[in-house]
Design an enzyme around this catalytic site. Structure first.
Site, PDB file in Angstrom:
ATOM      1  N   GLN A 196       0.846  -1.205   0.018  1.00 41.10           N
ATOM      2  CA  GLN A 196      -0.010  -0.150   0.037  1.00 41.10           C
ATOM      3  C   GLN A 196       0.943   1.408  -0.130  1.00 41.10           C
ATOM      4  OE1 GLN A 196      -3.054   1.476   0.516  1.00 41.10           O
ATOM      5  NE2 GLN A 196      -2.201   3.402   1.295  1.00 41.10           N
ATOM      6  N   THR A 197       0.873   2.360  -0.871  1.00 40.27           N
ATOM      7  CA  THR A 197       1.178   3.592  -0.664  1.00 40.27           C
ATOM      8  C   THR A 197       0.554   4.414  -1.284  1.00 40.27           C
ATOM      9  OG1 THR A 197       3.313   4.814  -1.362  1.00 40.27           O
ATOM     10  CG2 THR A 197       2.321   3.159  -3.060  1.00 40.27           C
ATOM     11  N   ARG A 198       0.810   5.848  -0.533  1.00 38.97           N
ATOM     12  CA  ARG A 198       0.157   7.110  -0.915  1.00 38.97           C
ATOM     13  C   ARG A 198       1.248   8.131  -1.096  1.00 38.97           C
ATOM     14  NH1 ARG A 198      -0.545   7.829   4.856  1.00 38.97           N
ATOM     15  NH2 ARG A 198       0.167  10.007   5.170  1.00 38.97           N
ATOM     16  N   HIS A 202      10.603   5.984  -2.513  1.00 41.98           N
ATOM     17  CA  HIS A 202      11.894   6.307  -2.561  1.00 41.98           C
ATOM     18  C   HIS A 202      12.911   4.882  -2.389  1.00 41.98           C
ATOM     19  CE1 HIS A 202      11.691  10.389  -2.594  1.00 41.98           C
ATOM     20  NE2 HIS A 202      10.461  10.145  -1.738  1.00 41.98           N
ATOM     21  N   HIS A 205      11.510   2.430   0.074  1.00 39.79           N
ATOM     22  CA  HIS A 205      10.455   1.554   0.160  1.00 39.79           C
ATOM     23  C   HIS A 205      10.484   0.397  -1.023  1.00 39.79           C
ATOM     24  CE1 HIS A 205       9.084   5.807   0.575  1.00 39.79           C
ATOM     25  NE2 HIS A 205       8.826   5.171   1.857  1.00 39.79           N
ATOM     26  N   GLY A 290       4.908  -0.964   7.344  1.00 37.80           N
ATOM     27  CA  GLY A 290       6.013  -0.441   7.354  1.00 37.80           C
ATOM     28  C   GLY A 290       5.777   0.366   8.673  1.00 37.80           C
ATOM     29  N   ARG A 291       6.790   1.398   8.831  1.00 39.86           N
ATOM     30  CA  ARG A 291       6.359   1.951  10.235  1.00 39.86           C
ATOM     31  C   ARG A 291       5.463   3.207   9.904  1.00 39.86           C
ATOM     32  NH1 ARG A 291       9.849   6.762   9.689  1.00 39.86           N
ATOM     33  NH2 ARG A 291      10.726   6.716  11.665  1.00 39.86           N
ATOM     34  N   ASP A 292       4.703   3.486  10.692  1.00 41.02           N
ATOM     35  CA  ASP A 292       3.453   4.439  10.833  1.00 41.02           C
ATOM     36  C   ASP A 292       2.616   4.150   9.735  1.00 41.02           C
ATOM     37  OD1 ASP A 292       2.258   6.602  12.108  1.00 41.02           O
ATOM     38  OD2 ASP A 292       3.408   8.197  11.178  1.00 41.02           O
ATOM     39  N   HIS A 293       2.304   2.870   9.409  1.00 41.35           N
ATOM     40  CA  HIS A 293       1.498   2.843   8.313  1.00 41.35           C
ATOM     41  C   HIS A 293       0.004   3.586   8.390  1.00 41.35           C
ATOM     42  CE1 HIS A 293      -0.218   0.119   4.888  1.00 41.35           C
ATOM     43  NE2 HIS A 293      -1.443   0.633   5.548  1.00 41.35           N
ATOM     44  N   ALA A 294      -0.491   4.261   7.518  1.00 37.75           N
ATOM     45  CA  ALA A 294      -1.424   5.230   7.438  1.00 37.75           C
ATOM     46  C   ALA A 294      -1.595   5.927   8.546  1.00 37.75           C
ATOM     47  CB  ALA A 294      -2.799   4.378   7.380  1.00 37.75           C
TER      48      ALA A 294
END
Ligand SMILES: [Zn+2]
Length: 404
Positions: A196-198, A202, A205, A290-294
C-alpha cells in the site's frame, strides 16, 4: 485449498454488487421515483470498493449493531475482523426527507449510481467513532475532521450498483479483485505480497518491497488513488514515479501494479488491518506494514500499526503481515539496510529529513541516488516546480520515511 488456488476472500465469498445490464437499466428508471441521496467522494470510494468486492464480505452499508461492534470489538457482529466502519451519512434534513422510504437511490454527479434497501437509519456516535477509529477526538486530525463534516445519521442497507464510477485516470491500472486474482493465477503466483502506498517510492520503500519479494512469488504495488489530504502528493505524480521505477528496476514477471480506489482515513493501526483485509480480497497472501502505516502527524506510535496485528488471531485475518523497520543506505555496509541488519551509526547512513529533501527538490537538486532513484527525483522536481506555479503545498513530495 489446492496449491494453485488463490487465497479465499474475507468471509469466504468475493462480493460483486454490480447489476447485470438489463437489471441496471430498470434500476435507473426506478431511481427516478425514489428519494435520492447525493454522495461525496469518500462514500463513492467506499461504494466502488464494496461493488467490486474489495470490502468482501460487505454487501451494504453497516447497521448499528455492526457499527458498534466494529468500534468496540474490531469485529463485525458475526465475529469477522473489521476495523473501519463503512457507513452512509445523512444530515438531519436528509434523514427526515428520507423518512420511512424502504429504498433510496444514491446519486453521484447528477446520476443515480446505486440503490439501497433501507434497513435502518440511526444516529452516529461521533465521539466514540473518533476515539475508537482514530484514537483521538482532535479535529486537527484529517480523519476526525472528515467525520465532523459528515452527517449525524447513518443509513444501513444492502446495496446494488447500477454502474461503477467512471474514471478518466489510470484506466489500465483499475483492476478489480477478480481481475488481480486472475492475473496472479495467470502468472502462476501462489504467494503475492501487497504494498500500500500514498507516497512516492524512494529507495527505502523499494528495498522493503524487494525484501518481501525475495520470499514470495509476486509483488502487487497497490497505490491508493482515492481521496487523500491536500498536502499528499497528487496521484498522477506518484503514478509517474511508480511507472518509471517499474520500467527500470522491477522484473515484469514478478511485479505488477494496480490502483486501490480507497480514500485515506489516516486511522493508522486500524487502517493497517483494514488495508490488509482489502488486499486479501485482491488475492494477496502477504501484506507489507512499515513504520507508521496510514499514520498522520504524531497521533500514532511508529510501530502501532504493526502491534495491532497481535490483537487478532492470524487465522481469522487470513493474510500474513510482513513488518519492516525504517531502512536506509549504509555506506559501511555498502547496501540498503535497517537497524535490524546494520550495526553502524547514523554517520554512515544516508538519512535525510523530510525538510531537507523538500529543500533539495525545490531547488532542483536531486537527493543522493542512495536515497532516491534519479528518475524518481526528476519527476518530483518537475512536479514541485509546477505545483509552486499553482500555489499548491509541496510539502508531501519529500516524505522519506512513510511509504504508506
Ligand atoms: Zn551499516
Amino acid at each position: 485449498m489446492s496449491t494453485n488456488e488463490p487465497i479465499p476472500p474475507h468471509g469466504g465469498t468475493l462480493v460483486d454488487l454490480v447489476m447485470p445490464e438489463k437489471e441496471a437499466l430498470q434500476a435507473a428508471k426506478e431511481a427516478e421515483h425514489l428519494p435520492k441521496i447525493a454522495i461525496g467522494r469518500r462514500e463513492l470510494s467506499d461504494l466502488e470498493m464494496m461493488a467490486v468486492g474489495a470490502l468482501s464480505p460487505l454487501t451494504g452499508f453497516m447497521g448499528e449493531k455492526d457499527y458498534r461492534s466494529v468500534l468496540e470489538e474490531m469485529h463485525v457482529e458475526n465475529g469477522l475482523p473489521w476495523t473501519i466502519p463503512v457507513t452512509l451519512s445523512l444530515d438531519e434534513t436528509e434523514a427526515k426527507r428520507i423518512g420511512g422510504a424502504s429504498r433510496v437511490a444514491l446519486v453521484w454527479d447528477g446520476n443515480p449510481i446505486a440503490l439501497v434497501d433501507v434497513e435502518q437509519i440511526y444516529r452516529r456516535d461521533r465521539g466514540a467513532e473518533a476515539q475508537s477509529v482514530f484514537r483521538t477526538t482532535d479535529t486537527a486530525h484529517p480523519g476526525v475532521a472528515a467525520l465532523h463534516e459528515a452527517g449525524d445519521y447513518l443509513v444501513a442497507g444492502e446495496v446494488r450498483v447500477i454502474r461503477l464510477p467512471e474514471h478518466d485516470t489510470f484506466g489500465k491500472y483499475r483492476l478489480t479483485p477478480a481481475q488481480t486474482r486472475a492475473a496472479f493465477v495467470e502468472r502462476g503466483w501462489r504467494t503475492v505480497v501487497g504494498f500500500q502506498t500514498r507516497n512516492p517510492v524512494h529507495r527505502a520503500h523499494e528495498y522493503l518491497q524487494k525484501c518481501a519479494l525475495e520470499i514470495v512469488d509476486g509483488l502487487l504495488l497497490h497505490p491508493l488513488v482515492g481521496e487523500t489530504k491536500e498536502d499528499d502528493v497528487p496521484a498522477e505524480v506518484r503514478m509517474r514515479c511508480y511507472e518509471i521505477l517499474f520500467d527500470n528496476y522491477y522484473p515484469k514477471d514478478r511485479a505488477m501494479m494496480s490502483v486501490f480506489p480507497a480514500a485515506m482515513r489516516y486511522a493508522g493501526p486500524r487502517e493497517a488491518i483494514w488495508h490488509a483485509i482489502a488486499r486479501k480480497n485482491y488475492g494477496c497472501t502477504h501484506f507489507i506494514v512499515g513504520r507508521d502505516h496510514a499514520g498522520v502527524g504524531s497521533y500514532y506510535g511508529t510501530y502501532d500499526a504493526q502491534k495491532i496485528f497481535d490483537e487478532f488471531d492470524p487465522v481469522e485475518l487470513g493474510i500474513t503481515p510482513l513488518f519492516f523497520e525504517h531502512s536506509f543506505f549504509c555506506r559501511k555496509c555498502e547496501q540498503m539496510a535497517s537497524p535490524k541488519t546494520c550495526p553502524h551509526g547514523d554517520e554512515d547512513r544516508v538519512i535525510l529529513s523530510g525538510t531537507k529533501v523538500r529543500e533539495m527538490l525545490r531547488a532542483g537538486v536531486k537527493p543522493p541516488m542512495e536515497f532516491s532513484r534519479p528518475e524518481v527525483a526528476q519527476i518530483l522536481i518537475d512536479a514541485m516546480a509546477q505545483q509552486q506555479g499553482h500555489g499548491l503545498d509541496p510539502r508531501a513530495l519529500a516524505s522519506p520515511g512513510n511509504g504508506s
